[in-house]
Design a protein around this motif. Structure first.
Motif, short mmCIF file in Angstrom:
data_model
loop_
_atom_site.label_atom_id
_atom_site.label_comp_id
_atom_site.label_asym_id
_atom_site.label_seq_id
_atom_site.Cartn_x
_atom_site.Cartn_y
_atom_site.Cartn_z
N PHE A 1 0.84 -1.19 0.00
CA PHE A 1 0.00 0.00 0.00
C PHE A 1 0.88 1.24 0.00
O PHE A 1 2.05 1.19 0.38
CB PHE A 1 -0.92 0.01 1.23
CG PHE A 1 -1.93 -1.08 1.21
CD1 PHE A 1 -3.08 -0.96 0.47
CD2 PHE A 1 -1.72 -2.25 1.92
CE1 PHE A 1 -4.02 -1.97 0.45
CE2 PHE A 1 -2.65 -3.26 1.90
CZ PHE A 1 -3.80 -3.11 1.16
N PRO A 2 0.35 2.37 -0.42
CA PRO A 2 1.13 3.61 -0.42
C PRO A 2 1.59 3.97 0.98
O PRO A 2 0.95 3.64 1.98
CB PRO A 2 0.14 4.65 -0.97
CG PRO A 2 -0.90 3.86 -1.67
CD PRO A 2 -1.00 2.56 -0.96
N LEU B 1 -5.03 7.94 -4.05
CA LEU B 1 -5.05 6.52 -4.37
C LEU B 1 -5.10 6.31 -5.87
O LEU B 1 -5.94 6.89 -6.56
CB LEU B 1 -6.26 5.84 -3.72
CG LEU B 1 -6.21 5.66 -2.20
CD1 LEU B 1 -7.53 5.06 -1.73
CD2 LEU B 1 -5.06 4.78 -1.79
N ASN C 1 -3.79 0.86 -6.47
CA ASN C 1 -4.00 0.78 -5.03
C ASN C 1 -5.39 0.26 -4.70
O ASN C 1 -5.56 -0.61 -3.83
CB ASN C 1 -3.80 2.15 -4.39
CG ASN C 1 -2.40 2.70 -4.56
OD1 ASN C 1 -2.21 3.91 -4.71
ND2 ASN C 1 -1.41 1.82 -4.55
#
Length: 513
Positions: free
Chosen positions: A128-129, A177, A181
């Protein structure tokens, strides 16, 4: 040995195969038979085996009454091929079993199938970021992110919550996002929900998560028409809506045969090879209707969009044909429903390794799909709401406190279940009375207050909450225990108080007689 329900989990097809063999070997009646002027001990006729095994499978909750006699014969053919049974001369290995009077017996040893060793699949880590760093873009360069210390008055004024001193905190600006994502979030939460629904500790033994395409899940959820049918991105395929419908006598059989031939030529089933174990595991939940519906909804989201669309159209057609009373019979020997299940089971589910119970398992699943296709082929609303709520949560600007690894402003979403009105009233009554009962007990057992104050407080409590008070002190005697009466002993009467006042001693003269 009694049949038992084989629940979801790894190698369910192998476990079912072994259980049927054990039940067959332990329960099949054996007796003496004669063939060509010779007697054979402990054997059985082929027709007797078909009768007994067909009844066993029909009563077994893992298969059910949908199992036909022809399917039972095919299973016995596989028993003969795998040396579960042999003829009276010891021959086996060919599927030449027939529903007749030939004699068969059990070999001295009939080994059960070993559980296959699945190659170890490394767990895929969903990336995930990184939210802890603000996005370095031109639109946010002018924003100054600094620590802010707020005292009690500032915090209470802004949030109306008196929580004392607040540690240093800063605003965390979320990165935008990307589509990748969102797709990975959908995959991660879908896998988690499926594992929870199946009641498994891990999906590793029934599914290789690396083969699950996150793009397929998102497309199956959002690219649909009003009827919920998947809309494919490739629209270059010809449409059959302009074809003229035939009206000649018997055209229904021709159309059915054409569709059956089309799907029968598929090299891979619609539910795909790598999802075989998942759908077989779902069959272990058939006793729990809501659970199996949810598990099938989620599992069907993992299909490629082309497969999901074909499955939706095919199962809908099968269900309508099965329940259409005006449809002419498609066969003279079996019912329309049985014919449909037999014709399309293999194109919907079968294993790449040719498991021996494929046909029975596929028939069980297809029958359930036909009866519940409107629910199963819909989007699971609870999963969709959870994912979308999580995505919105990740896109918010949040406050992060120094030393905290997680966001304190927005906790993870929690879930609740609906209860009845009576249960709600009971919870409300118990929830309000328990603290009051605790308060009354504290007053009653407090030894630091005087008896006068205790009686005063108890009287006030009794007036305000008579029901709670009555439960704690149902009788006056129970209340009197708190205030034991002291025995008032009168001081002893001094003997000297009754005597005359002290008088001085006077010496008298004694007379001698």
């Amino acid at each position: 040995m009694e049949p038992r329900l084989v629940g979801p989990g790894p190698y369910r097809a192998t476990r079912l195969w072994n259980e049927i063999i054990e039940l067959f070997r332990s329960g099949m009646p054996l007796r003496k038979h004669r063939c060509r002027f010779k007697s054979y001990e402990r054997c059985f006729k082929a027709s007797e085996a078909v009768d007994w095994l067909h009844e066993l499978l029909g009563c077994n909750q893992n298969f059910g009454p949908e199992v036909t006699r022809s399917q039972t014969v095919k299973l016995l053919k596989k028993f003969l091929k795998n040396h579960v049974i042999e003829d009276i001369k010891g021959r086996w290995g060919k599927e030449d079993f027939q529903d007749d009077g030939h004699l068969y017996r059990f070999p001295p040893s009939s080994p059960l199938k070993p559980y296959p060793k699945r190659p170890s699949c490394a767990k895929e880590v969903v990336k995930f970021p990184d939210w802890n760093e603000p996005k370095t873009s031109a639109s946010q360069e002018h924003i100054l992110v600094k620590s802010v210390t707020m005292n009690f008055e500032m915090w209470y004024k802004r949030h109306s919550i008196a929580i004392g001193e607040v540690p240093a905190c800063k605003l965390m600006y979320r990165r935008e996002l990307t589509q990748a994502n969102i797709e990975e979030i959908w995959k991660s939460m879908t896998m988690s929900r499926l594992q929870k629904t199946l009641g498994l500790d891990s999906l590793d033994e029934v599914l290789d998560t690396k083969l699950v395409n996150a793009k397929h899940i998102v497309q199956n959820v959002y690219n649909v028409n009003k009827q919920g049918i998947v809309i494919l991105e490739d629209k270059s395929r010809p449409s059959c809506s302009d074809l003229k419908q035939p009206t000649y006598l018997g055209f229904e059989r021709d159309v059915f045969k054409t569709i059956a031939d089309y799907f029968g030529q598929m090299k891979e089933p619609l539910l795909t090879f790598h999802l075989f174990d998942i759908f077989v595991s779902v069959l272990g939940l058939l006793q729990k209707h809501s659970k199996v519906i949810e598990a099938l909804q989620i599992s069907c989201l993992l299909l490629p969009p082309e497969n999901r669309k074909k499955l939706q159209l095919l199962v809908r057609m099968m269900a309508r044909m099965s329940f259409n009373k005006d449809l002419p019979p498609l066969s003279e020997s079996v019912t329309t429903r049985t014919l449909i299940v037999q014709a399309f089971s293999r194109c919907i589910l079968f294993s790449k390794d040719e498991m021996d119970l494929d046909e029975l398992l596929a028939a069980k699943l297809v029958s359930f799909l036909m009866d519940n296709y409107q629910e199963i082929l819909n989007i699971p609303s609870s999963l969709k709401a959870s994912v979308e709520e999580h995505v919105v949560h990740l896109q918010r600007v949040q406050i992060k406190y120094s030393g905290a690894d997680t966001d304190a402003t927005f906790p993870a979403p929690s879930f609740c279940h609906q209860i009845s009105t009576d249960e709600f009233e009971s919870q409300r009554a118990n929830g309000s009375q328990e603290p009051l009962a605790a308060l009354l007990e504290e007053i009653a057992m407090n030894k630091e207050i005087s008896v006068k104050d205790k009686k005063k407080k108890l009287k006030q409590f009794q007036k305000s909450y008579p029901e709670v008070y009555r439960v704690r002190f149902p009788t006056p005697e129970a209340e009197a225990v708190l205030f034991p009466e002291k025995n008032k002993q009168k001081p002893p009467i001094l003997m000297w108080a009754l005597k005359k006042p002290f008088q001085p001693f006077h010496r008298t003269r004694s007379f001698r007689m």
